[in-house]
Motif scaffolding. Sequence first.
Motif, PDB file in Angstrom:
ATOM      1  N   MET A  90      -5.504 -16.587  31.898  1.00 28.19           N
ATOM      2  CA  MET A  90      -4.134 -16.080  31.854  1.00 28.19           C
ATOM      3  C   MET A  90      -3.533 -16.241  30.457  1.00 28.19           C
ATOM      4  O   MET A  90      -2.849 -15.342  29.963  1.00 28.19           O
ATOM      5  CB  MET A  90      -3.277 -16.799  32.902  1.00 28.19           C
ATOM      6  N   MET A  91      -3.811 -17.373  29.812  1.00 32.80           N
ATOM      7  CA  MET A  91      -3.298 -17.589  28.453  1.00 32.80           C
ATOM      8  C   MET A  91      -3.936 -16.605  27.476  1.00 32.80           C
ATOM      9  O   MET A  91      -3.256 -16.071  26.593  1.00 32.80           O
ATOM     10  CB  MET A  91      -3.540 -19.035  28.008  1.00 32.80           C
ATOM     11  N   ALA A  92      -5.234 -16.352  27.650  1.00 29.08           N
ATOM     12  CA  ALA A  92      -5.926 -15.388  26.781  1.00 29.08           C
ATOM     13  C   ALA A  92      -5.332 -13.998  26.965  1.00 29.08           C
ATOM     14  O   ALA A  92      -5.074 -13.278  25.992  1.00 29.08           O
ATOM     15  CB  ALA A  92      -7.426 -15.384  27.089  1.00 29.08           C
ATOM     16  N   GLU A  93      -5.080 -13.642  28.227  1.00 28.74           N
ATOM     17  CA  GLU A  93      -4.514 -12.327  28.509  1.00 28.74           C
ATOM     18  C   GLU A  93      -3.112 -12.198  27.895  1.00 28.74           C
ATOM     19  O   GLU A  93      -2.777 -11.171  27.307  1.00 28.74           O
ATOM     20  CB  GLU A  93      -4.455 -12.106  30.027  1.00 28.74           C
ATOM     21  N   ARG A  94      -2.314 -13.262  28.003  1.00 31.91           N
ATOM     22  CA  ARG A  94      -0.967 -13.244  27.407  1.00 31.91           C
ATOM     23  C   ARG A  94      -1.025 -13.056  25.899  1.00 31.91           C
ATOM     24  O   ARG A  94      -0.266 -12.282  25.327  1.00 31.91           O
ATOM     25  CB  ARG A  94      -0.227 -14.556  27.724  1.00 31.91           C
ATOM     26  N   LEU A  95      -1.935 -13.783  25.242  1.00 33.53           N
ATOM     27  CA  LEU A  95      -2.072 -13.673  23.788  1.00 33.53           C
ATOM     28  C   LEU A  95      -2.500 -12.262  23.401  1.00 33.53           C
ATOM     29  O   LEU A  95      -1.931 -11.663  22.477  1.00 33.53           O
ATOM     30  CB  LEU A  95      -3.076 -14.707  23.268  1.00 33.53           C
ATOM     31  N   LEU A  96      -3.474 -11.714  24.115  1.00 31.61           N
ATOM     32  CA  LEU A  96      -3.952 -10.363  23.799  1.00 31.61           C
ATOM     33  C   LEU A  96      -2.855  -9.325  24.016  1.00 31.61           C
ATOM     34  O   LEU A  96      -2.677  -8.426  23.202  1.00 31.61           O
ATOM     35  CB  LEU A  96      -5.193 -10.034  24.632  1.00 31.61           C
ATOM     36  N   LYS A  97      -2.094  -9.465  25.102  1.00 29.45           N
ATOM     37  CA  LYS A  97      -1.006  -8.508  25.359  1.00 29.45           C
ATOM     38  C   LYS A  97       0.068  -8.621  24.282  1.00 29.45           C
ATOM     39  O   LYS A  97       0.629  -7.614  23.851  1.00 29.45           O
ATOM     40  CB  LYS A  97      -0.426  -8.724  26.750  1.00 29.45           C
ATOM     41  N   PHE A 139     -10.773 -19.028  25.417  1.00 23.35           N
ATOM     42  CA  PHE A 139      -9.400 -19.001  24.923  1.00 23.35           C
ATOM     43  C   PHE A 139      -9.242 -19.788  23.633  1.00 23.35           C
ATOM     44  O   PHE A 139      -8.578 -19.341  22.700  1.00 23.35           O
ATOM     45  CB  PHE A 139      -8.414 -19.530  25.977  1.00 23.35           C
ATOM     46  N   ASP A 140      -9.861 -20.970  23.558  1.00 20.03           N
ATOM     47  CA  ASP A 140      -9.732 -21.786  22.342  1.00 20.03           C
ATOM     48  C   ASP A 140     -10.257 -21.040  21.120  1.00 20.03           C
ATOM     49  O   ASP A 140      -9.677 -21.099  20.041  1.00 20.03           O
ATOM     50  CB  ASP A 140     -10.461 -23.127  22.496  1.00 20.03           C
ATOM     51  N   ASP A 141     -11.366 -20.312  21.313  1.00 16.79           N
ATOM     52  CA  ASP A 141     -11.949 -19.531  20.215  1.00 16.79           C
ATOM     53  C   ASP A 141     -11.013 -18.383  19.819  1.00 16.79           C
ATOM     54  O   ASP A 141     -10.803 -18.120  18.634  1.00 16.79           O
ATOM     55  CB  ASP A 141     -13.314 -18.960  20.628  1.00 16.79           C
ATOM     56  N   LEU A 142     -10.444 -17.724  20.832  1.00 17.70           N
ATOM     57  CA  LEU A 142      -9.511 -16.623  20.592  1.00 17.70           C
ATOM     58  C   LEU A 142      -8.285 -17.130  19.834  1.00 17.70           C
ATOM     59  O   LEU A 142      -7.845 -16.528  18.851  1.00 17.70           O
ATOM     60  CB  LEU A 142      -9.089 -16.008  21.935  1.00 17.70           C
ATOM     61  N   ASN A 143      -7.761 -18.260  20.280  1.00 17.31           N
ATOM     62  CA  ASN A 143      -6.581 -18.851  19.658  1.00 17.31           C
ATOM     63  C   ASN A 143      -6.879 -19.294  18.224  1.00 17.31           C
ATOM     64  O   ASN A 143      -6.039 -19.148  17.335  1.00 17.31           O
ATOM     65  CB  ASN A 143      -6.092 -20.024  20.510  1.00 17.31           C
ATOM     66  N   ALA A 144      -8.084 -19.814  17.994  1.00 19.26           N
ATOM     67  CA  ALA A 144      -8.477 -20.229  16.639  1.00 19.26           C
ATOM     68  C   ALA A 144      -8.532 -19.016  15.708  1.00 19.26           C
ATOM     69  O   ALA A 144      -8.119 -19.100  14.547  1.00 19.26           O
ATOM     70  CB  ALA A 144      -9.834 -20.936  16.678  1.00 19.26           C
ATOM     71  N   LEU A 145      -9.031 -17.883  16.214  1.00 21.54           N
ATOM     72  CA  LEU A 145      -9.051 -16.653  15.410  1.00 21.54           C
ATOM     73  C   LEU A 145      -7.633 -16.239  15.047  1.00 21.54           C
ATOM     74  O   LEU A 145      -7.367 -15.839  13.918  1.00 21.54           O
ATOM     75  CB  LEU A 145      -9.709 -15.511  16.199  1.00 21.54           C
ATOM     76  N   LYS A 187      -7.386 -13.958  11.740  1.00 23.31           N
ATOM     77  CA  LYS A 187      -8.509 -13.020  11.804  1.00 23.31           C
ATOM     78  C   LYS A 187      -8.505 -12.152  13.056  1.00 23.31           C
ATOM     79  O   LYS A 187      -9.310 -11.230  13.158  1.00 23.31           O
ATOM     80  CB  LYS A 187      -9.828 -13.791  11.735  1.00 23.31           C
ATOM     81  N   LEU A 188      -7.626 -12.445  14.023  1.00 23.86           N
ATOM     82  CA  LEU A 188      -7.638 -11.708  15.288  1.00 23.86           C
ATOM     83  C   LEU A 188      -7.187 -10.265  15.106  1.00 23.86           C
ATOM     84  O   LEU A 188      -7.785  -9.351  15.670  1.00 23.86           O
ATOM     85  CB  LEU A 188      -6.762 -12.425  16.324  1.00 23.86           C
TER      86      LEU A 188
END
Length: 87
Positions: A17-24, A68-74, A79-80
């Motif tokens: 859910m956190m990953a989805e929120r960040l991506l949105k 999620f941690d990897d996504l958040n680190a990017l 770099k995201l």
Amino acid sequence: MTAHVTMYSTGVCPYCMMAERLLKAKGVDAIEKIRVDLEPEQRVTMMQKTGRRTVPQIYIGDTHVGGFDDLNALERAGKLDSLLQGA
């Protein structure tokens, strides 16, 4: 135009859910979700592709980002955005 995002997830995963929120928040409006809780054979596929058991496992285009941690680190590294733009 944002890159195609695929996320292996489950229905009750807070990190998903956190990953989805960040991506949105980054403007990704469509995430292809593969529910490994509903389709157990997909977990086997995910583990073969990623070498990991945990969800989420996120792909941006053909790039395996990780969880999620990897996504958040990017995102923190700045770099995201370029990955989402398909650069």
